[in-house]
Design a protein around this motif. Structure first.
Motif, PDB file in Angstrom:
ATOM      1  N   SER A 177      36.683  34.503  51.360  1.00 37.11           N
ATOM      2  CA  SER A 177      37.764  34.733  50.407  1.00 37.11           C
ATOM      3  C   SER A 177      38.111  36.216  50.364  1.00 37.11           C
ATOM      4  CB  SER A 177      37.358  34.251  49.003  1.00 37.11           C
ATOM      5  OG  SER A 177      38.276  34.706  48.025  1.00 37.11           O
ATOM      6  N   LEU A 178      39.320  36.564  50.762  1.00 41.91           N
ATOM      7  CA  LEU A 178      39.752  37.956  50.764  1.00 41.91           C
ATOM      8  C   LEU A 178      39.755  38.521  49.348  1.00 41.91           C
ATOM      9  CD1 LEU A 178      40.777  40.070  52.805  1.00 41.91           C
ATOM     10  CD2 LEU A 178      43.106  39.336  52.267  1.00 41.91           C
ATOM     11  N   ARG A 179      40.240  37.756  48.397  1.00 45.69           N
ATOM     12  CA  ARG A 179      40.290  38.212  47.002  1.00 45.69           C
ATOM     13  C   ARG A 179      38.899  38.455  46.457  1.00 45.69           C
ATOM     14  NH1 ARG A 179      39.235  35.703  42.553  1.00 45.69           N
ATOM     15  NH2 ARG A 179      39.108  33.687  43.621  1.00 45.69           N
ATOM     16  N   ARG A 180      37.966  37.549  46.725  1.00 44.53           N
ATOM     17  CA  ARG A 180      36.600  37.692  46.214  1.00 44.53           C
ATOM     18  C   ARG A 180      35.887  38.881  46.869  1.00 44.53           C
ATOM     19  NH1 ARG A 180      34.138  32.194  46.414  1.00 44.53           N
ATOM     20  NH2 ARG A 180      35.329  31.910  44.491  1.00 44.53           N
ATOM     21  N   LEU A 181      36.126  39.081  48.146  1.00 43.84           N
ATOM     22  CA  LEU A 181      35.523  40.223  48.828  1.00 43.84           C
ATOM     23  C   LEU A 181      35.995  41.542  48.226  1.00 43.84           C
ATOM     24  CD1 LEU A 181      35.647  39.151  52.592  1.00 43.84           C
ATOM     25  CD2 LEU A 181      33.617  39.654  51.263  1.00 43.84           C
ATOM     26  N   LYS A 182      37.279  41.631  47.964  1.00 40.04           N
ATOM     27  CA  LYS A 182      37.816  42.857  47.366  1.00 40.04           C
ATOM     28  C   LYS A 182      37.203  43.088  45.986  1.00 40.04           C
ATOM     29  CE  LYS A 182      42.333  42.816  49.701  1.00 40.04           C
ATOM     30  NZ  LYS A 182      43.806  42.639  49.504  1.00 40.04           N
ATOM     31  N   ARG A 183      37.116  42.032  45.189  1.00 37.31           N
ATOM     32  CA  ARG A 183      36.601  42.163  43.828  1.00 37.31           C
ATOM     33  C   ARG A 183      35.128  42.569  43.838  1.00 37.31           C
ATOM     34  NH1 ARG A 183      36.804  44.044  39.027  1.00 37.31           N
ATOM     35  NH2 ARG A 183      35.793  42.772  37.426  1.00 37.31           N
ATOM     36  N   LEU A 184      34.323  41.909  44.652  1.00 40.21           N
ATOM     37  CA  LEU A 184      32.903  42.231  44.695  1.00 40.21           C
ATOM     38  C   LEU A 184      32.669  43.605  45.309  1.00 40.21           C
ATOM     39  CD1 LEU A 184      31.324  38.800  45.636  1.00 40.21           C
ATOM     40  CD2 LEU A 184      31.192  39.997  43.468  1.00 40.21           C
ATOM     41  N   GLY A 185      33.522  43.992  46.240  1.00 38.52           N
ATOM     42  CA  GLY A 185      33.419  45.336  46.794  1.00 38.52           C
ATOM     43  C   GLY A 185      33.637  46.384  45.722  1.00 38.52           C
ATOM     44  N   GLU A 186      34.585  46.136  44.823  1.00 39.61           N
ATOM     45  CA  GLU A 186      34.838  47.063  43.723  1.00 39.61           C
ATOM     46  C   GLU A 186      33.652  47.115  42.768  1.00 39.61           C
ATOM     47  OE1 GLU A 186      38.351  45.523  41.970  1.00 39.61           O
ATOM     48  OE2 GLU A 186      39.692  46.164  43.608  1.00 39.61           O
ATOM     49  N   LEU A 187      33.083  45.954  42.448  1.00 44.93           N
ATOM     50  CA  LEU A 187      31.960  45.912  41.517  1.00 44.93           C
ATOM     51  C   LEU A 187      30.730  46.586  42.092  1.00 44.93           C
ATOM     52  CD1 LEU A 187      32.289  42.240  40.174  1.00 44.93           C
ATOM     53  CD2 LEU A 187      32.841  44.354  38.946  1.00 44.93           C
ATOM     54  N   ALA A 188      30.506  46.403  43.387  1.00 42.88           N
ATOM     55  CA  ALA A 188      29.324  46.978  44.036  1.00 42.88           C
ATOM     56  C   ALA A 188      29.542  48.419  44.477  1.00 42.88           C
ATOM     57  CB  ALA A 188      28.922  46.127  45.246  1.00 42.88           C
TER      58      ALA A 188
END
Length: 337
Positions: A226-237
């Motif tokens: 999921s491109l959206r989930r990857l972006k979001r988790l990248g921001e959180l991490a």
């Protein structure tokens, strides 16, 4: 110097250990989400994992639904729940009561986490626990009081590990020192937060072992579909996912193509961790089984052979689930007519 023992002279007595398999679930937020979750639970149950972890909201915001899910897993499935527990904002008395309740319900694994700090910058109530290390020690104290009740199943305490620098940490070296402190307080194993690059797990393992960390460190692997989930988790991490993977996912012209690309990348990530010596794989499902099971299908995990009685229990559980589903379908047909 003492002579070597008989066991020391036979280093291969136990043989190669099977690779642990586990999944992460989170409590549902609606009846519709619960239906999706239980479909996922029944599907992953067929893979006979060693345990499934159940997340816990910030400051226990979803405590009741988390406990309800854990209880249903214990009573309605063959799955072994690993209960997440956070400590920020809770007093030792509150947490001791929660821990005791989990143990009394049959939970034998707890993932001890600090939890997120209040977003408004407010300070926790006086006497609240502040660190996962404190929570580990509290779990061990509650466990000790119940020693006679736990003779056939002591409590396994897990903690989080960070392949990349924790957003609030001054350095990756400090993260390893924190992990070592958790081990000294009584942690039995660690599960990593998500990571996106194949070398990150092996680098963490090298740093941890050099520092004296001996507990198993299990890589937490997220299907990279999921491109959206990857972006979001990248921001959180605080970590950028692999640019080439992001570009390929963005350029894919169908969901099926994105799934194929993401699953292949996830398998590469998991295999790199296994090659580095990972003792297991922990799959973050986001309550969706399809992509996680695609990854599992392509991993050649050496798994333990379960006793026949457990396989029969698993089969019976699946039959009951099918009967329940058939009954619901008949009832809905009757209403429709």
């Amino acid at each position: 110097m003492s002579p070597p023992s008989l066991i020391d002279a036979h280093s291969d007595l136990s043989g190669a250990a099977p690779v642990a398999l586990s999944y992460e679930l989170f409590p549902p937020r609606s009846p519709e989400a619960a239906e999706t979750l239980w479909t996922t639970i029944r599907e992953i149950e067929t893979t006979d994992p060693d345990y499934v972890s159940v997340t816990y909201g910030a400051s226990g915001s979803n405590r009741d639904t988390a406990v309800d899910l854990i209880n249903r897993l214990l009573t309605e499935t063959t799955l072994r729940p690993l209960a997440h527990l956070t400590c920020v904002g809770n007093t030792p008395q509150e947490l001791a009561e929660i821990i005791g309740g989990l143990l009394d319900h049959g939970v034998r694994g707890i993932l001890a986490l600090r939890g997120d700090l209040p977003k408004d910058g407010s300070q926790p109530a006086p006497g609240s626990l502040r660190y996962a290390q404190d929570l580990i020690e509290l779990i061990r104290r509650v466990e000790q009081r119940r020693s006679a009740l736990l003779c056939a199943g002591k409590v396994a305490v897990g903690v989080a590990a960070y392949p990349t620098r924790h957003p609030e940490s001054p350095s990756i070296e400090h993260d390893v020192e924190v992990l070592l402190a958790k081990q000294r307080s009584g942690a039995d194993f660690a599960i990593t937060q998500v990571f996106f690059h194949t070398e990150e797990y092996s680098d963490l393992l090298t740093r941890a072992r050099r520092a004296g960390v001996t507990i198993p460190i299990i890589p937490g692997v997220m299907p990279l579909t999921s491109l959206r989930r990857l972006k979001r988790l990248g921001e959180l991490a605080g970590v950028d996912p692999a640019p080439q993977l992001m570009d390929r996912l963005a350029a894919a012209d169908s969901d099926a193509e994105r799934r194929r690309i993401g699953v292949a990348a996830t398998v590469d990530l998991a295999n790199a961790a296994l090659d580095a010596g990972a003792p297991g794989i922990h799959l973050y499902t986001f309550n969706e089984h399809g992509h996680a099971l695609d990854v599992l299908d392509r991993l050649a995990l050496p798994r333990p052979v379960r006793p026949a009685s457990r396989r029969l229990t698993l089969s019976r559980s699946q039959e009951l689930a099918s009967e329940e589903l058939a009954g619901q379908e008949l009832a809905s047909q009757g209403l429709a007519s």
